[in-house]
Design a protein around this motif. Structure first.
Motif, PDB file in Angstrom:
ATOM      1  N   ILE A  93      39.891  46.613  52.990  1.00  0.00           N
ATOM      2  CA  ILE A  93      39.554  46.366  51.584  1.00  0.00           C
ATOM      3  C   ILE A  93      38.033  46.371  51.507  1.00  0.00           C
ATOM      4  O   ILE A  93      37.349  45.875  52.410  1.00  0.00           O
ATOM      5  CB  ILE A  93      40.101  45.001  51.116  1.00  0.00           C
ATOM      6  CG1 ILE A  93      41.626  44.960  51.243  1.00  0.00           C
ATOM      7  CG2 ILE A  93      39.695  44.699  49.690  1.00  0.00           C
ATOM      8  CD1 ILE A  93      42.226  43.598  50.960  1.00  0.00           C
ATOM      9  N   VAL A  94      37.491  46.940  50.432  1.00  0.00           N
ATOM     10  CA  VAL A  94      36.041  46.936  50.236  1.00  0.00           C
ATOM     11  C   VAL A  94      35.550  45.486  50.365  1.00  0.00           C
ATOM     12  O   VAL A  94      36.118  44.588  49.729  1.00  0.00           O
ATOM     13  CB  VAL A  94      35.686  47.524  48.849  1.00  0.00           C
ATOM     14  CG1 VAL A  94      34.200  47.416  48.572  1.00  0.00           C
ATOM     15  CG2 VAL A  94      36.174  48.952  48.733  1.00  0.00           C
ATOM     16  N   PHE A  97      35.076  43.232  47.221  1.00  0.00           N
ATOM     17  CA  PHE A  97      36.332  42.858  46.559  1.00  0.00           C
ATOM     18  C   PHE A  97      37.094  41.821  47.383  1.00  0.00           C
ATOM     19  O   PHE A  97      37.712  40.908  46.828  1.00  0.00           O
ATOM     20  CB  PHE A  97      37.208  44.094  46.320  1.00  0.00           C
ATOM     21  CG  PHE A  97      36.714  44.980  45.220  1.00  0.00           C
ATOM     22  CD1 PHE A  97      36.859  44.613  43.899  1.00  0.00           C
ATOM     23  CD2 PHE A  97      36.102  46.190  45.513  1.00  0.00           C
ATOM     24  CE1 PHE A  97      36.405  45.431  42.875  1.00  0.00           C
ATOM     25  CE2 PHE A  97      35.641  47.009  44.496  1.00  0.00           C
ATOM     26  CZ  PHE A  97      35.784  46.628  43.179  1.00  0.00           C
ATOM     27  N   ARG A  98      37.047  41.989  48.699  1.00  0.00           N
ATOM     28  CA  ARG A  98      37.731  41.024  49.570  1.00  0.00           C
ATOM     29  C   ARG A  98      37.089  39.642  49.443  1.00  0.00           C
ATOM     30  O   ARG A  98      37.780  38.631  49.310  1.00  0.00           O
ATOM     31  CB  ARG A  98      37.695  41.514  51.018  1.00  0.00           C
ATOM     32  CG  ARG A  98      38.561  40.668  51.928  1.00  0.00           C
ATOM     33  CD  ARG A  98      38.631  41.204  53.325  1.00  0.00           C
ATOM     34  NE  ARG A  98      37.354  40.981  53.993  1.00  0.00           N
ATOM     35  CZ  ARG A  98      36.780  41.836  54.826  1.00  0.00           C
ATOM     36  NH1 ARG A  98      37.348  42.986  55.085  1.00  0.00           N
ATOM     37  NH2 ARG A  98      35.649  41.552  55.405  1.00  0.00           N
ATOM     38  N   SER A 101      37.914  38.115  46.014  1.00  0.00           N
ATOM     39  CA  SER A 101      39.303  37.639  45.997  1.00  0.00           C
ATOM     40  C   SER A 101      39.441  36.328  46.756  1.00  0.00           C
ATOM     41  O   SER A 101      40.119  35.398  46.298  1.00  0.00           O
ATOM     42  CB  SER A 101      40.235  38.683  46.616  1.00  0.00           C
ATOM     43  OG  SER A 101      40.209  39.871  45.882  1.00  0.00           O
ATOM     44  N   LEU A 152      41.777  42.705  42.098  1.00  0.00           N
ATOM     45  CA  LEU A 152      40.650  42.890  43.010  1.00  0.00           C
ATOM     46  C   LEU A 152      41.089  43.497  44.338  1.00  0.00           C
ATOM     47  O   LEU A 152      40.440  44.408  44.865  1.00  0.00           O
ATOM     48  CB  LEU A 152      39.930  41.562  43.247  1.00  0.00           C
ATOM     49  CG  LEU A 152      39.114  41.011  42.084  1.00  0.00           C
ATOM     50  CD1 LEU A 152      38.630  39.596  42.387  1.00  0.00           C
ATOM     51  CD2 LEU A 152      37.942  41.923  41.762  1.00  0.00           C
ATOM     52  N   GLY A 156      40.135  47.073  45.700  1.00  0.00           N
ATOM     53  CA  GLY A 156      39.496  47.146  47.010  1.00  0.00           C
ATOM     54  C   GLY A 156      40.216  48.064  47.976  1.00  0.00           C
ATOM     55  O   GLY A 156      39.601  48.666  48.851  1.00  0.00           O
TER      56      GLY A 156
END
Length: 159
Positions: A93-94, A97-98, A101, A152, A156
């Motif tokens: 995941i980008v 974004f991770r 989240s 998110l 991601g």
């Protein structure tokens, strides 16, 4: 009389209603037939601002209220664990974004105990005063937060 598991006297069914003790009638154990303490019980229970008002509800309702309190605590722990796991495990995941989240999950986990406490107080007061039960304050914010986390994570993964 048949004794229940809690050693409180049970009321016998009387189809005519005659001889049925009233809500305030005392049993031989020094409490009312529905388990309400006599005048001494409210002064030793905490929080006093809850237990000093109204009358004791049926114990089943108070116990259900306590189970709901504990369910919010479990939810809080799960949200914390999910946030920490999302931050700690290297998923595809980008990273921004991770991290976002994980922060949302941890913030929701921090807010859930507030719902547990204030929800318990509001519900116990409603039970004691014979009012309608209040809705949970945090249900919509937690649901919206989880939807945000889902979006998110999805973004991601896609980006």
């Amino acid at each position: 009389m048949v004794k229940s598991r809690l050693s409180r006297p049970r009321r016998q069914a009387d189809p005519t209603g005659a001889g049925t003790p009233s809500r305030g009638a005392l049993s031989s154990a020094g409490s009312t037939c529905l388990g309400e303490p006599t005048s001494s019980g409210a002064s030793t229970r905490w929080p006093r601002r809850v237990f000093s008002l109204g009358s004791d509800p049926d114990p089943r309702f108070s116990l259900a209220n306590e189970r709901t309190f504990l369910a919010w605590i479990r939810t809080s722990l799960a949200l914390f664990a999910a946030g920490v796991a999302l931050a700690a495990v290297n998923l595809p995941i980008v990273p921004g974004f991770r991290r976002a989240s994980a922060i949302v999950l941890i913030l929701l986990g921090a807010a859930a105990p507030a719902q547990a406490w204030f929800g318990w107080v509001r519900t116990e007061l409603a039970l004691r005063l014979g009012r309608s039960l209040p809705p949970p304050l945090m249900a919509v914010p937690v649901g919206a937060g989880l939807m945000l986390v889902g979006v998110l994570v999805l973004l991601g993964l896609i980006l």
